[in-house]
Scaffold this motif. Structure first.
Motif, mmCIF file in Angstrom:
data_model
loop_
_atom_site.group_PDB
_atom_site.id
_atom_site.type_symbol
_atom_site.label_atom_id
_atom_site.label_comp_id
_atom_site.label_asym_id
_atom_site.label_seq_id
_atom_site.Cartn_x
_atom_site.Cartn_y
_atom_site.Cartn_z
ATOM 1 N N ASN A 1 0.876 -1.158 0.000
ATOM 2 C CA ASN A 1 0.000 0.000 0.000
ATOM 3 C C ASN A 1 0.923 1.220 0.000
ATOM 4 O O ASN A 1 1.541 1.539 1.001
ATOM 5 C CB ASN A 1 -0.883 -0.007 1.244
ATOM 6 C CG ASN A 1 -1.862 1.145 1.265
ATOM 7 O OD1 ASN A 1 -1.742 2.102 0.499
ATOM 8 N ND2 ASN A 1 -2.827 1.060 2.148
ATOM 9 N N TYR B 1 0.677 4.863 -0.534
ATOM 10 C CA TYR B 1 -0.174 6.040 -0.643
ATOM 11 C C TYR B 1 0.302 6.978 -1.746
ATOM 12 O O TYR B 1 1.497 7.261 -1.810
ATOM 13 C CB TYR B 1 -0.207 6.781 0.704
ATOM 14 C CG TYR B 1 -1.036 8.029 0.662
ATOM 15 C CD1 TYR B 1 -2.397 7.951 0.839
ATOM 16 C CD2 TYR B 1 -0.459 9.263 0.406
ATOM 17 C CE1 TYR B 1 -3.167 9.095 0.774
ATOM 18 C CE2 TYR B 1 -1.234 10.402 0.337
ATOM 19 C CZ TYR B 1 -2.592 10.314 0.526
ATOM 20 O OH TYR B 1 -3.365 11.431 0.458
ATOM 21 N N PRO B 2 -0.574 7.426 -2.610
ATOM 22 C CA PRO B 2 -2.028 7.257 -2.625
ATOM 23 C C PRO B 2 -2.511 6.055 -3.429
ATOM 24 O O PRO B 2 -3.703 5.872 -3.609
ATOM 25 C CB PRO B 2 -2.511 8.537 -3.285
ATOM 26 C CG PRO B 2 -1.455 8.846 -4.297
ATOM 27 C CD PRO B 2 -0.161 8.406 -3.643
ATOM 28 N N ARG C 1 -7.112 9.030 -2.134
ATOM 29 C CA ARG C 1 -6.478 7.763 -2.480
ATOM 30 C C ARG C 1 -7.001 7.296 -3.830
ATOM 31 O O ARG C 1 -8.113 7.597 -4.210
ATOM 32 C CB ARG C 1 -6.764 6.710 -1.417
ATOM 33 C CG ARG C 1 -6.123 7.076 -0.106
ATOM 34 C CD ARG C 1 -6.490 6.078 0.965
ATOM 35 N NE ARG C 1 -5.985 6.550 2.238
ATOM 36 C CZ ARG C 1 -4.972 6.019 2.873
ATOM 37 N NH1 ARG C 1 -4.342 4.992 2.367
ATOM 38 N NH2 ARG C 1 -4.573 6.499 4.023
#
Length: 131
Positions: A32, A34-35, A78
């Motif tokens: 993950n 970001y974004p 996101r």
């Protein structure tokens, strides 16, 4: 046999299958960042694994959930393209209670620190899985 004992026995009898499933997921990069995120491949694998053991599945994207973007907990800014969610459903046969398992499929970014083990190898040593 108590429910606790029968669950422990099932886990013991399926230990290799459980380890294999865990290693298959660990070996798929799902950072993950970001974004954006990188969850598509691991979600597709999770869906395939659920279907292989008799679950029905639903794969959906956040923009498909009516009213979600208006919810106060929705995270603006996101990018959710290619970041589906997977739900597995296994219907019971009786009138008893339902059981829900919820998991978090993505991982934190690798960062810049040097790793002592390959982060996506799923190595097993001394009864532990690394990844």
């Amino acid at each position: 046999m108590t429910m606790h004992a029968s669950v422990k026995a099932w886990i013991a009898n399926h230990r290799d299958d459980i380890l294999d499933a865990n290693r298959r997921l660990v070996r798929i990069a799902s950072e993950n960042m970001y974004p954006v995120g990188n969850e598509l491949r691991v979600q597709l694998e999770a869906r395939a694994m659920l279907e292989a053991i008799g679950f029905g599945t639903d794969l959906f994207f956040l923009h498909e959930v009516p009213g979600l973007t208006a919810h106060e907990a929705y995270l603006e800014g996101r990018k959710y393209d290619n970041r589906p969610n997977v739900v597995g459903i296994r219907r019971g046969v009786g009138g008893g209670r339902s059981l829900l398992f919820s998991g978090h499929i993505d991982t934190a970014p690798l960062g810049r620190e040097r790793w002592t083990r390959a982060p996506f190898a799923g190595e097993i040593e001394d009864g532990r899985i690394y990844g």
